[in-house]
Design a protein around this motif. Sequence first.
Motif, PDB file in Angstrom:
ATOM      1  N   PHE A 130      -9.356  -5.535  -0.722  1.00 50.17           N
ATOM      2  CA  PHE A 130      -9.893  -6.644  -0.619  1.00 50.17           C
ATOM      3  C   PHE A 130     -10.362  -7.289  -1.853  1.00 50.17           C
ATOM      4  O   PHE A 130     -11.145  -6.661  -2.684  1.00 50.17           O
ATOM      5  N   GLY A 131      -9.481  -8.389  -2.572  1.00 53.75           N
ATOM      6  CA  GLY A 131      -9.681  -8.703  -3.903  1.00 53.75           C
ATOM      7  C   GLY A 131     -11.092  -9.402  -4.048  1.00 53.75           C
ATOM      8  O   GLY A 131     -11.956 -10.038  -3.236  1.00 53.75           O
ATOM      9  N   ILE A 132     -11.826  -9.127  -5.351  1.00 52.37           N
ATOM     10  CA  ILE A 132     -13.187  -9.709  -5.796  1.00 52.37           C
ATOM     11  C   ILE A 132     -13.286 -10.966  -5.637  1.00 52.37           C
ATOM     12  O   ILE A 132     -14.095 -11.520  -5.096  1.00 52.37           O
ATOM     13  N   THR A 133     -12.228 -11.682  -5.957  1.00 54.08           N
ATOM     14  CA  THR A 133     -12.188 -13.473  -5.763  1.00 54.08           C
ATOM     15  C   THR A 133     -12.218 -13.745  -4.271  1.00 54.08           C
ATOM     16  O   THR A 133     -12.472 -15.066  -4.073  1.00 54.08           O
ATOM     17  N   ARG A 134     -11.939 -13.048  -3.243  1.00 54.18           N
ATOM     18  CA  ARG A 134     -11.552 -13.173  -2.011  1.00 54.18           C
ATOM     19  C   ARG A 134     -10.308 -13.877  -1.718  1.00 54.18           C
ATOM     20  O   ARG A 134     -10.205 -14.641  -0.769  1.00 54.18           O
ATOM     21  N   LYS A 135      -9.480 -14.211  -2.963  1.00 54.84           N
ATOM     22  CA  LYS A 135      -8.490 -15.086  -2.800  1.00 54.84           C
ATOM     23  C   LYS A 135      -7.298 -14.157  -2.720  1.00 54.84           C
ATOM     24  O   LYS A 135      -6.104 -14.725  -2.668  1.00 54.84           O
ATOM     25  N   ASP A 136      -7.354 -12.859  -2.834  1.00 49.17           N
ATOM     26  CA  ASP A 136      -6.201 -11.785  -2.792  1.00 49.17           C
ATOM     27  C   ASP A 136      -6.431 -10.590  -2.042  1.00 49.17           C
ATOM     28  O   ASP A 136      -7.476 -10.219  -2.071  1.00 49.17           O
ATOM     29  N   SER A 137      -5.321 -10.099  -1.819  1.00 51.09           N
ATOM     30  CA  SER A 137      -5.539  -8.560  -1.126  1.00 51.09           C
ATOM     31  C   SER A 137      -3.918  -7.876  -1.507  1.00 51.09           C
ATOM     32  O   SER A 137      -2.928  -8.443  -1.923  1.00 51.09           O
ATOM     33  N   PHE A 138      -4.354  -6.530  -1.697  1.00 54.93           N
ATOM     34  CA  PHE A 138      -3.169  -5.576  -1.807  1.00 54.93           C
ATOM     35  C   PHE A 138      -2.770  -4.650  -1.010  1.00 54.93           C
ATOM     36  O   PHE A 138      -3.833  -3.956  -0.471  1.00 54.93           O
ATOM     37  N   LEU A 139      -1.571  -4.124  -0.741  1.00 52.61           N
ATOM     38  CA  LEU A 139      -1.503  -3.017   0.097  1.00 52.61           C
ATOM     39  C   LEU A 139      -0.219  -2.254  -0.548  1.00 52.61           C
ATOM     40  O   LEU A 139       0.502  -2.510  -1.102  1.00 52.61           O
ATOM     41  N   ASN A 140      -0.757  -0.891  -0.544  1.00 53.63           N
ATOM     42  CA  ASN A 140       0.022   0.218  -0.831  1.00 53.63           C
ATOM     43  C   ASN A 140       0.474   1.044  -0.065  1.00 53.63           C
ATOM     44  O   ASN A 140      -0.229   1.447   1.007  1.00 53.63           O
ATOM     45  N   ILE A 141       1.707   1.613  -0.107  1.00 58.99           N
ATOM     46  CA  ILE A 141       2.230   2.642   0.718  1.00 58.99           C
ATOM     47  C   ILE A 141       2.573   3.795  -0.030  1.00 58.99           C
ATOM     48  O   ILE A 141       3.612   3.796  -0.806  1.00 58.99           O
ATOM     49  N   SER A 142       2.145   5.054   0.252  1.00 61.97           N
ATOM     50  CA  SER A 142       2.567   5.931  -0.321  1.00 61.97           C
ATOM     51  C   SER A 142       3.591   6.831   0.113  1.00 61.97           C
ATOM     52  O   SER A 142       3.565   6.954   1.534  1.00 61.97           O
ATOM     53  N   ALA A 143       4.560   7.594  -0.540  1.00 65.04           N
ATOM     54  CA  ALA A 143       5.485   8.605  -0.041  1.00 65.04           C
ATOM     55  C   ALA A 143       6.157   7.960   1.463  1.00 65.04           C
ATOM     56  O   ALA A 143       6.278   8.459   2.221  1.00 65.04           O
ATOM     57  N   SER A 144       6.803   6.837   1.143  1.00 64.72           N
ATOM     58  CA  SER A 144       7.621   6.100   1.883  1.00 64.72           C
ATOM     59  C   SER A 144       8.644   7.078   3.056  1.00 64.72           C
ATOM     60  O   SER A 144       9.069   7.746   2.614  1.00 64.72           O
ATOM     61  N   ILE A 145       8.507   6.626   4.302  1.00 64.66           N
ATOM     62  CA  ILE A 145       9.459   7.476   5.388  1.00 64.66           C
ATOM     63  C   ILE A 145      10.173   6.340   6.055  1.00 64.66           C
ATOM     64  O   ILE A 145       9.726   4.929   5.973  1.00 64.66           O
ATOM     65  N   PRO A 146      11.448   6.747   6.959  1.00 62.38           N
ATOM     66  CA  PRO A 146      12.252   5.731   7.274  1.00 62.38           C
ATOM     67  C   PRO A 146      11.603   4.748   8.410  1.00 62.38           C
ATOM     68  O   PRO A 146      11.702   3.723   8.316  1.00 62.38           O
TER      69      PRO A 146
ATOM     70  N   LEU B  82     -11.974  -1.281  -0.440  1.00 60.24           N
ATOM     71  CA  LEU B  82     -10.898  -0.435  -0.467  1.00 60.24           C
ATOM     72  C   LEU B  82     -10.613   0.242   0.912  1.00 60.24           C
ATOM     73  O   LEU B  82     -11.879   1.164   0.973  1.00 60.24           O
ATOM     74  N   THR B  83      -9.721   0.235   1.400  1.00 64.21           N
ATOM     75  CA  THR B  83      -9.556   1.090   2.992  1.00 64.21           C
ATOM     76  C   THR B  83      -8.303   1.566   2.964  1.00 64.21           C
ATOM     77  O   THR B  83      -7.162   1.147   2.672  1.00 64.21           O
ATOM     78  N   SER B  84      -8.277   2.781   3.680  1.00 63.48           N
ATOM     79  CA  SER B  84      -6.929   3.754   3.718  1.00 63.48           C
ATOM     80  C   SER B  84      -6.946   3.857   5.277  1.00 63.48           C
ATOM     81  O   SER B  84      -7.711   3.885   6.146  1.00 63.48           O
ATOM     82  N   ASN B  85      -5.592   3.851   5.699  1.00 65.46           N
ATOM     83  CA  ASN B  85      -5.047   4.328   6.856  1.00 65.46           C
ATOM     84  C   ASN B  85      -4.029   5.066   6.851  1.00 65.46           C
ATOM     85  O   ASN B  85      -2.725   4.758   6.788  1.00 65.46           O
ATOM     86  N   GLY B  86      -4.342   6.705   6.738  1.00 58.76           N
ATOM     87  CA  GLY B  86      -3.169   7.565   6.419  1.00 58.76           C
ATOM     88  C   GLY B  86      -2.628   7.302   5.047  1.00 58.76           C
ATOM     89  O   GLY B  86      -3.133   7.062   4.067  1.00 58.76           O
ATOM     90  N   ARG B  87      -0.958   6.768   4.912  1.00 50.64           N
ATOM     91  CA  ARG B  87      -0.571   6.774   3.636  1.00 50.64           C
ATOM     92  C   ARG B  87      -0.687   5.269   3.284  1.00 50.64           C
ATOM     93  O   ARG B  87      -0.209   4.913   2.265  1.00 50.64           O
ATOM     94  N   LEU B  88      -1.433   4.621   3.964  1.00 47.83           N
ATOM     95  CA  LEU B  88      -1.692   2.859   3.689  1.00 47.83           C
ATOM     96  C   LEU B  88      -2.907   2.707   2.871  1.00 47.83           C
ATOM     97  O   LEU B  88      -3.951   3.439   3.321  1.00 47.83           O
ATOM     98  N   THR B  89      -3.115   2.192   1.940  1.00 50.08           N
ATOM     99  CA  THR B  89      -4.281   1.881   1.224  1.00 50.08           C
ATOM    100  C   THR B  89      -4.268   0.448   0.975  1.00 50.08           C
ATOM    101  O   THR B  89      -3.359  -0.298   0.561  1.00 50.08           O
ATOM    102  N   ALA B  90      -5.447  -0.403   1.295  1.00 50.39           N
ATOM    103  CA  ALA B  90      -5.224  -1.785   0.899  1.00 50.39           C
ATOM    104  C   ALA B  90      -6.655  -2.054   0.253  1.00 50.39           C
ATOM    105  O   ALA B  90      -7.855  -1.497   0.381  1.00 50.39           O
TER     106      ALA B  90
END
Lengths: 114, 112
Positions: free
Chosen positions: B65-81, B55-63
């Motif tokens: 790496f899925g356990i199966t190595r076949k998927d990944s997720f990206l979250n953006i918090s408090a979106s801005i324009p 699980l890695t963050s870069n500012g408001r972004l968090t991503a």
Amino acid sequence: DTGVSQDPRHKITKRGQNVTFRCDPISEHNRLYWYRQTLGQGPEFLTYFQNEAQLEKSRLLSDRFSAERPKGSFSTLEIQRTEQGDSAMYLCASSLVGDIHGYTFGSGTRLTVV
Amino acid sequence: GQQLNQSPQSMFIQEGEDVSMNCTSSSIFNTWLWYKQDPGEGPVLLIALYKAGELTSNGRLTAQFGITRKDSFLNISASIPSDVGIYFCAGLSNFGNEKLTFGTGTRLTIIP
């Protein structure tokens, strides 16, 4: 360092004509990649070079496509006898071997075949 | 060529909302990457993930790496324009050639 430069930014050509695009990578990067991106899709790998050697070509790269990197610096991608299906954004990227964080894309050349 | 499946294809949100998107593959990748592409520009790297479960963050972004190595997720918090754009996942299976396989993209639009 100005990043990866691609020229031209836009090209409109008639079907059947030949076109050539140029990519200038970040100067110390030994890897150079070409990708193609059609509207609404992600980039698709075409080919890559390590220094002047072309190490892999995708099946997407038909016989009408040729890429060179003669001195291990800039690269050219030529499309002969263009077809309407060649219309796409052609992206170049460069990196050092093993450096994913430094893998940098150019702004692309948008080709329109009419 | 192969493209990874991203969902949703597009999102319409209000400024300040959180955003979640994911990417799935039929094959295993050893590295997952998330890029953002603005109109007329090339993709720009946001986050790189190197280990299953990471699980890695870069500012408001968090991503993740899925356990199966076949998927990944990206979250953006408090979106801005300036978050508006197209987000692509990319997988790297062989660290030797750094040939990326990209997803189909998620287009993010912020409604005023």
